[in-house]
Design a protein around this motif. Structure first.
Motif, PDB file in Angstrom:
ATOM      1  N   VAL A   1      -2.631  15.435 -10.004  1.00 42.05           N
ATOM      2  CA  VAL A   1      -1.245  15.034 -10.272  1.00 42.05           C
ATOM      3  C   VAL A   1      -0.845  15.450 -11.678  1.00 42.05           C
ATOM      4  O   VAL A   1       0.219  16.034 -11.900  1.00 42.05           O
ATOM      5  CB  VAL A   1      -1.093  13.511 -10.074  1.00 42.05           C
ATOM      6  N   LEU A   2      -1.739  15.185 -12.616  1.00 48.21           N
ATOM      7  CA  LEU A   2      -1.439  15.526 -14.006  1.00 48.21           C
ATOM      8  C   LEU A   2      -1.275  17.027 -14.163  1.00 48.21           C
ATOM      9  O   LEU A   2      -0.406  17.507 -14.896  1.00 48.21           O
ATOM     10  CB  LEU A   2      -2.564  15.017 -14.908  1.00 48.21           C
ATOM     11  N   TRP A   3      -2.097  17.770 -13.468  1.00 50.87           N
ATOM     12  CA  TRP A   3      -2.038  19.229 -13.587  1.00 50.87           C
ATOM     13  C   TRP A   3      -0.743  19.753 -12.991  1.00 50.87           C
ATOM     14  O   TRP A   3      -0.067  20.595 -13.582  1.00 50.87           O
ATOM     15  CB  TRP A   3      -3.256  19.858 -12.912  1.00 50.87           C
ATOM     16  N   LEU A   4      -0.366  19.214 -11.833  1.00 55.33           N
ATOM     17  CA  LEU A   4       0.840  19.717 -11.175  1.00 55.33           C
ATOM     18  C   LEU A   4       2.096  19.344 -11.957  1.00 55.33           C
ATOM     19  O   LEU A   4       3.035  20.122 -12.061  1.00 55.33           O
ATOM     20  CB  LEU A   4       0.921  19.189  -9.738  1.00 55.33           C
ATOM     21  N   TRP A   5       2.125  18.126 -12.520  1.00 52.35           N
ATOM     22  CA  TRP A   5       3.318  17.690 -13.246  1.00 52.35           C
ATOM     23  C   TRP A   5       3.383  18.233 -14.665  1.00 52.35           C
ATOM     24  O   TRP A   5       4.413  18.706 -15.123  1.00 52.35           O
ATOM     25  CB  TRP A   5       3.356  16.161 -13.288  1.00 52.35           C
ATOM     26  N   ARG A   6       2.257  18.120 -15.366  1.00 54.08           N
ATOM     27  CA  ARG A   6       2.301  18.407 -16.791  1.00 54.08           C
ATOM     28  C   ARG A   6       1.562  19.675 -17.182  1.00 54.08           C
ATOM     29  O   ARG A   6       1.599  20.055 -18.341  1.00 54.08           O
ATOM     30  CB  ARG A   6       1.652  17.241 -17.575  1.00 54.08           C
ATOM     31  N   ARG A   7       0.886  20.276 -16.199  1.00 52.80           N
ATOM     32  CA  ARG A   7       0.120  21.484 -16.498  1.00 52.80           C
ATOM     33  C   ARG A   7      -0.890  21.268 -17.621  1.00 52.80           C
ATOM     34  O   ARG A   7      -1.023  22.096 -18.511  1.00 52.80           O
ATOM     35  CB  ARG A   7       1.048  22.649 -16.895  1.00 52.80           C
TER      36      ARG A   7
END
Lengths: 346, 486
Positions: B353-359
């Motif tokens: 989730v963190l990667w998809l939202w905040r890269r």
């Protein structure tokens, strides 16, 4: 019919293991006899270097032997493993210690560690072929049967002991011949000179043991003796003798080329001679190939599996040996780990 | 009580040592299997990335991982050989009667082993001399070969769970063998994919865990970042897939091996509206103590409806089903596996989730603490899954066709106990040494990195200048000093 074909395959795979695995065990034998840390340093380095890329492949032949045995001849597999319980257990332990000793010796930097793992590797290299050979001797002399349970007599008898010793002598020969050739490849003439006389000495032991074995089997394993002295069995015995003579001759020549082929020919034809002599039995004279064979459908599929295996394995192994003998296969040192590219790029 | 005594009398004394030895050697072997199946994939991905981007850090990682691969492969080869000996040494009865029915899958495994041994040797020893492209291409088939290797053993195990491809003659011996049916049994597909995913997940978390620990200790350079993200991403992608696969295999067990399912869920009587026990202990009289009871849930999980009928252990005679203790073991390990799997899904979600939202990577130390534990946890899950499937099948070695007691060797139990003792000593020595070697490699590499930094110094033309590289002493699999061959 199909069972006979599979039996021939089984024999050939055993011969392949005897040559491939045998060479490695032989290297372990010379590791054991190389002397103290200082004196034995160069031979041991050669042994490490020569075995490194190939010893795992050589071990897989054994797994293939077991697979063909239990799929193609399940009853035979059951009887051999029941009767030969102790030697096979010891052989299995030997295989673990040998492989682990060899693989873990390299990363060891301290002399104590190298000594410990080296000793484990070398001693196990001596015991494993002995016990495998003893188990084969028990089969050849018909001591494996449906009713016998594990007993000492099955493997502690003249034929088994001689087969065990022969296995050690043959592997020592192969090991020395291959190491001498590797020494030439790595341009280390002193090691070539070191291993050649050892190869000849081991060959002498093989010859003496082979003659004694033939005499002993006359009384102890009459069926195999008869097979070895008649017909196809005799032909392979003769080939083995010729190959032995050829190995001696090639080893005494300056170039030493082809000595590996001759030595492999010797061991392979000796194994094939034993198998041919056992015909038509898997276990003389209680279990025939036909009686021990698995379901015909399975045997046909096993035939396909073996053919695919050969089609896949032979080119792959050939590439490996080719790359190895071309000197293309060499590990990186830590210093090289951090270079930018690979190969010629750096 | 009566049946218990009867069952005990049936059991030959060599059962316990034979079983313990098999369990011990398999449990040890299975620890290093994930690295064998999935480390080549992780390494090849990293290697490909390095070549594409010209990334020196990734290349260094790939080279170091290949050294780990080598030591691991050697240990795997020898412990695997022991297992094939043990089929004959411990269970000759099974091999003698059924070897030709189910043994063929191992033939495929032999192909894989040959190719794997060859490819690993070429990949490992080809770094220095082979052209980089050829070298990479020769390494590329390794992951596929590893998957092929898993085929044989899974075919055999799924056959033991749902045996087919034969008919029994009057004497009870298998005839009319149909090899295709014997290999592709109903449990084969679910077991195979569940296993493969487990290997990817485990290897990914184990490798990433090493670098997560490094991150926690303050090593936050690009080298450690790559070392963490590549394996962790692979594992995180596979984790939810594994969760779905795990759910599906449990349902397959429910349909194909109802008694095993009953053991895994400690269901005593066949019933609808069956409650689910989270942990808890089954007693020989059918009562359950401890654990958390969730009404109706087991029926819902098995068939999506509370009125789904779940077969209980008592549907078969006591001699044909796992004992209360065995059922409790299967249940406990099953629940542990599910629990770990669920926790890993949450961890993967956190990351994803963190990667998809905040890269970006999570910054919380708790994330890295969890990631560092994920490797060990997934190894535990693998062990638990294996115990569930093996103990849940009891007392059958070939489900409903041969009991473990009929397959066991006739060798005296004393000899077996002595051998078992020796095997334990040898394995402690081997695995202990393996661990020591890995730790030594790690500290050696760390020393080298602290000396020179992970990126090799470059001269003005952008080429590596080897002479300025601080001398790093030799490690395994490349033990020779540069230039000297002997």
């Amino acid at each position: 019919m199909i069972a006979g074909v599979i039996a021939v395959f089984l024999l050939l795979v055993i011969a392949a293991y005897a040559c491939g695995g045998g060479t490695d065990y032989g290297a372990g034998f010379w590791d054991l006899t190389a002397g103290g840390a200082e004196r034995g340093e160069r031979p041991r380095r050669l042994i490490d270097h020569a075995m490194e890329p190939v010893w795992e492949v050589n071990n897989v032949w054994l797994i293939f032997v077991l697979v063909v045995m239990w799929t193609g001849f399940p009853v035979f597999f059951q009887q051999v493993f029941t009767t030969m319980w102790l030697p096979l257990t010891l052989a299995a332990l030997g295989i673990v210690l040998r492989g682990a000793g060899f693989a873990l010796r390299k990363p060891m930097r301290r002399l104590v560690g190298r000594r410990l793992y080296g000793a484990v590797f070398a001693v196990a290299s001596l015991l494993t072929p002995f016990f495998l050979g003893a188990a084969v001797g028990g089969v050849a002399s018909g001591r494996v049967s449906a009713t016998t349970t594990a007993s000492t007599d099955a493997w502690a008898n003249p034929t088994s002991l001689l087969f065990g010793l022969l296995a050690i002598a043959c592997s020592a020969t192969l090991g020395a011949v291959f190491l001498a050739a590797d020494a030439r490849r790595f341009e280390a003439p002193d090691l070539d000179r070191y291993f050649r006389p050892r190869a000849l000495a081991a060959l002498g032991c093989v010859a003496v043991l082979a003659i004694v074995t033939l005499v002993v089997t006359h009384g102890d394993a009459p069926h195999v003796w008869h097979g070895l002295t008649h017909g196809a069995g005799l032909v392979f015995v003769v080939i083995a003798v010729v190959a032995t003579a050829a190995t001696v001759w090639l080893l005494t020549r300056a170039s030493g080329a082809w000595s590996r082929v001759a030595a492999v020919g010797m061991v392979a034809s000796a194994v094939i001679a034993w198998g041919t002599a056992q015909r038509p039995y898997l276990i003389p004279t209680s279990l025939t190939i036909a009686a021990g064979a698995g379901a015909p459908t399975t045997l046909r599929w096993l035939g396909i599996v073996i053919i695919v295996a050969l089609v896949l394995v032979i080119p792959a192994v050939a590439v490996l040996y080719w790359l190895d003998t071309q000197g293309e296969l060499e590990g990186l040192t830590d210093a090289e780990l951090r270079r930018g590219g690979t190969g010629e790029e750096t | 009580m009566h049946t218990l005594i009867l069952a005990a009398a049936d059991v030959p004394p060599q059962m316990l040592p034979a079983r313990s030895m098999m369990a011990f050697t398999l449990a040890s072997h299975i620890i290093i299997v994930p690295l064998g199946v999935a480390l080549p994939l992780i390494t090849v991905i990293t290697h490909g990335y390095a070549l594409r981007r010209g990334d020196a850090d990734a290349l260094l990682l790939a080279r170091r991982w290949s050294a780990v691969m080598a030591v691991r492969f050697a240990i795997g080869v020898v412990t695997g050989t022991v297992l094939s000996f043990e089929f004959g040494l411990l269970w000759p009865g099974m091999m003698g009667r059924w070897g030709d029915v189910f043994g063929l899958g191992f033939g495929v495994e032999a192909w894989a082993f040959f190719l794997e041994a060859v490819l690993i040797a070429v990949y490992l020893f080809g770094w220095r001399r082979l052209p980089s492209r050829t070298h990479f291409l020769l390494g590329l088939p390794l992951p596929f070969v590893a998957l092929l290797g898993a085929f044989g053993i899974l075919a055999a195990n799924s056959w033991m769970n749902t045996p087919r491809g034969f008919t029994l003659d009057a004497a009870g011996n298998p005839v009319d063998v149909d090899v295709r049916k014997a290999i592709f049994t109903p449990m084969f597909g679910p077991e195979y994919w569940h296993f493969v995913m487990a290997m990817f997940v485990t290897a990914g978390y184990v490798v990433a865990g090493v670098y997560a620990t490094g991150w926690l200790r303050g090593r936050r350079d690009r080298y450690h970042r790559l070392g963490f993200t590549i394996p962790f991403t692979l594992a995180a992608v596979c984790t939810p897939v594994q969760f779905m696969l795990g759910d599906s295999i449990a349902r397959q067990v429910f349909h194909k091996q109802p008694v095993k399912f009953a053991a895994m869920e400690i269901v005593w009587n066949t019933d609808t509206h069956v409650p689910e026990y989270l942990y808890g202990r089954l007693h020989p009289d059918g009562t359950v103590s401890g654990g958390i009871r969730v009404p109706q849930l087991d029926s819902i999980l098995a068939g999506f409806r509370p009125d789904t009928k779940v077969t209980g252990l008592t549907s078969v005679p006591a001699s044909d089903r796992p004992t209360a203790t065995q059922a409790t073991i299967a249940h406990f390990t099953f629940d542990t596996m599910v629990f770990i799997g669920s926790a890993l899904v949450l961890l993967a979600l956190w990351y994803g989730v963190l990667w998809l939202w905040r890269r970006r990577l999570p910054a919380s130390p708790w994330f890295y603490r969890a990631a560092a534990c994920a490797g060990v946890a997934s190894v535990v899950a693998v062990e638990c899954g294996w115990i569930t499937t093996e103990v849940g099948r009891q007392p059958w070695i070939v489900y409903q066709n041969m009991r473990v007691a009929e397959a066991v060797t006739a060798t005296r139990s004393t000899s077996l106990w002595i051998t078992f003792g020796v095997v334990v000593l040898v394995y402690v020595f081997v695995f202990g040494s393996f661990l020591v070697v890995l730790l030594k490699m790690r500290s050696r590499w760390r020393l080298a990195d602290e000396g020179g930094g992970p990126r090799p110094p470059r001269d003005a033309s952008g080429r590596t200048a080897p002479e300025t590289v601080p001398p790093e002493s030799d490690t395994p699999y490349g033990p020779r000093a540069t230039g000297s061959r002997l």
